[in-house]
Motif scaffolding. Sequence first.
Motif, PDB file in Angstrom:
ATOM      1  N   PHE A 247       0.832  -1.192   0.000  1.00 38.16           N
ATOM      2  CA  PHE A 247       0.000   0.000   0.000  1.00 38.16           C
ATOM      3  C   PHE A 247       0.876   1.255   0.000  1.00 38.16           C
ATOM      4  N   LYS A 250      -1.903   8.291   0.584  1.00 34.43           N
ATOM      5  CA  LYS A 250      -2.421   9.322  -0.302  1.00 34.43           C
ATOM      6  C   LYS A 250      -3.214  10.336   0.514  1.00 34.43           C
ATOM      7  N   VAL A 282      -3.845   3.328   0.356  1.00 30.54           N
ATOM      8  CA  VAL A 282      -4.513   2.793  -0.831  1.00 30.54           C
ATOM      9  C   VAL A 282      -3.613   1.726  -1.446  1.00 30.54           C
ATOM     10  N   PRO A 283      -4.195   0.741  -2.123  1.00 29.93           N
ATOM     11  CA  PRO A 283      -3.365  -0.303  -2.734  1.00 29.93           C
ATOM     12  C   PRO A 283      -2.349   0.275  -3.705  1.00 29.93           C
ATOM     13  N   PRO A 286      -2.827  -0.498  -8.882  1.00 31.66           N
ATOM     14  CA  PRO A 286      -4.122   0.146  -9.100  1.00 31.66           C
ATOM     15  C   PRO A 286      -5.202  -0.755  -9.669  1.00 31.66           C
ATOM     16  N   GLU A 287      -4.848  -1.713 -10.549  1.00 26.64           N
ATOM     17  CA  GLU A 287      -5.904  -2.444 -11.242  1.00 26.64           C
ATOM     18  C   GLU A 287      -5.440  -3.847 -11.614  1.00 26.64           C
ATOM     19  N   ARG A 317      -7.008  -1.585  -6.220  1.00 26.03           N
ATOM     20  CA  ARG A 317      -8.049  -0.565  -6.162  1.00 26.03           C
ATOM     21  C   ARG A 317      -9.234  -0.923  -7.052  1.00 26.03           C
ATOM     22  N   LYS A 318      -8.956  -1.675  -8.109  1.00 28.21           N
ATOM     23  CA  LYS A 318     -10.026  -2.051  -9.028  1.00 28.21           C
ATOM     24  C   LYS A 318      -9.718  -3.423  -9.602  1.00 28.21           C
TER      25      LYS A 318
END
Length: 451
Positions: A247, A250, A282-283, A286-287, A317-318
């Motif tokens: 992580f 942010k 946040v991770p 990202p995706e 995150r996604k």
Amino acid sequence: MNSKEKQLNGWSLLQLIYALRQAEFSISLADLENVSFCLTQFPELDLKTMLKANFVHSSHENPLFDTIWSMLLLDSYGNPEPNEEANIPLEVPIAPGGQGLGRGFGGVSVFPNPSSFKSELTSPQSLQTYLQLMPQEIEVLGTEDQIQWVLGQMGLHQVLNLKELSYQKGEIAEDELQQFITLKSEFHKKIRQQILWNRIKKENQWELLKAEHWLYRPLESFNQEEKSTVQQALKILGKRLAQRPGFRKKSSRHGEISIHRAIQELVQGNGTIFRLSYQARVPQRPELVVLCDISNSVLPYSKFLLFLISHLKLRFRKTRLFLFIDSLWDITHEEGFNTLDSAQAWSHRNSSGYSDYGKVLSEFQNDWLPLISSQATVLILGDGRNNYCPSQVEYLQEINKKVKRVYWLNPLDKKDWYSSDNILKEYLPYCTGVFRCRTIKDLQLVSRRIF
């Protein structure tokens, strides 16, 4: 404790320990000291129970321990006994001419009547006799094909087919049918063990036991009961991986107070803080985009991978999830996607049933790639068998240019990656990494490396 178990000596114990270690059981010096202590101080303990308590460290290992115990100590192979508690009546009518009703190998039974079937089934060394009579064209096939041949020659396929027919006509109760299904399952297990034992003795390679350990068995080989325990292990693995450091911090309206920003405020405000700043974790990645082949040969592996992914989503995150055969199906927002209950029904409605990787990659590149982050990780699960369709490798090349990583997971052994109908060799230059994912052990190693 029966007489055979009482005859355990030091040599037999050493054989058992060696076999268990070859089968990937973790047996430490402390375990051996505990066994020695129990044998000395508590000789009245049941031997098998005591050894299992010291050598088995996971419930998944219980069946394999029982198999090795039977091989080395009880010498029960070739002497299968029917389940006496089930009280199964074997006197059922036989089709004319001894013909079976068709369940794999062995449509024709060697037994002229049920009484002969029952006596042969319980006679000494019966399993070994059948294996010795096995034709060479069956011997060169896989273990499952050999098992089906023996079951057919025993007449179990025939008996079960007749019982199913009687059940459909309402002539017998469901419990009686289930008793025969249980009987067949028991013999399936015993035949498999006998085949394994024969291979070990013939090749003098105890390392063959390793393939029977639940961590090293092909994912498609697990029955329904075993699948639930495997899923539990994957769930634990997924949660552990999700909690690994991965992580970044942010700026945010809520969360932890940013010490760095607070110090800046103190300096700029001559010792006074006018505004607190916050930050959230946040991770770092990202995706994640997952494409899973659900053709018949790959579907069992896709189920386990998606189950694992469902417990890894916190690291990203996604997450986008796609199924495919010769076209894509977005299941990102499908409820219960990890069970794939509707996957086969979808494939029958929306695909030819034959994998076409070139067409799928083309569709993904044209319709979905523009929507995906340049920092995304793309994970493709497939065996690479393209049914001689065009590979259209240029689309994977474009995907590789757009995203940060492309990983390919293949359930086949590496020697099969280069067969004539396999296009994986053309895709290799455009993959960040290609890994085998045939077993739970493979999934564990790949997960730690990728995630």
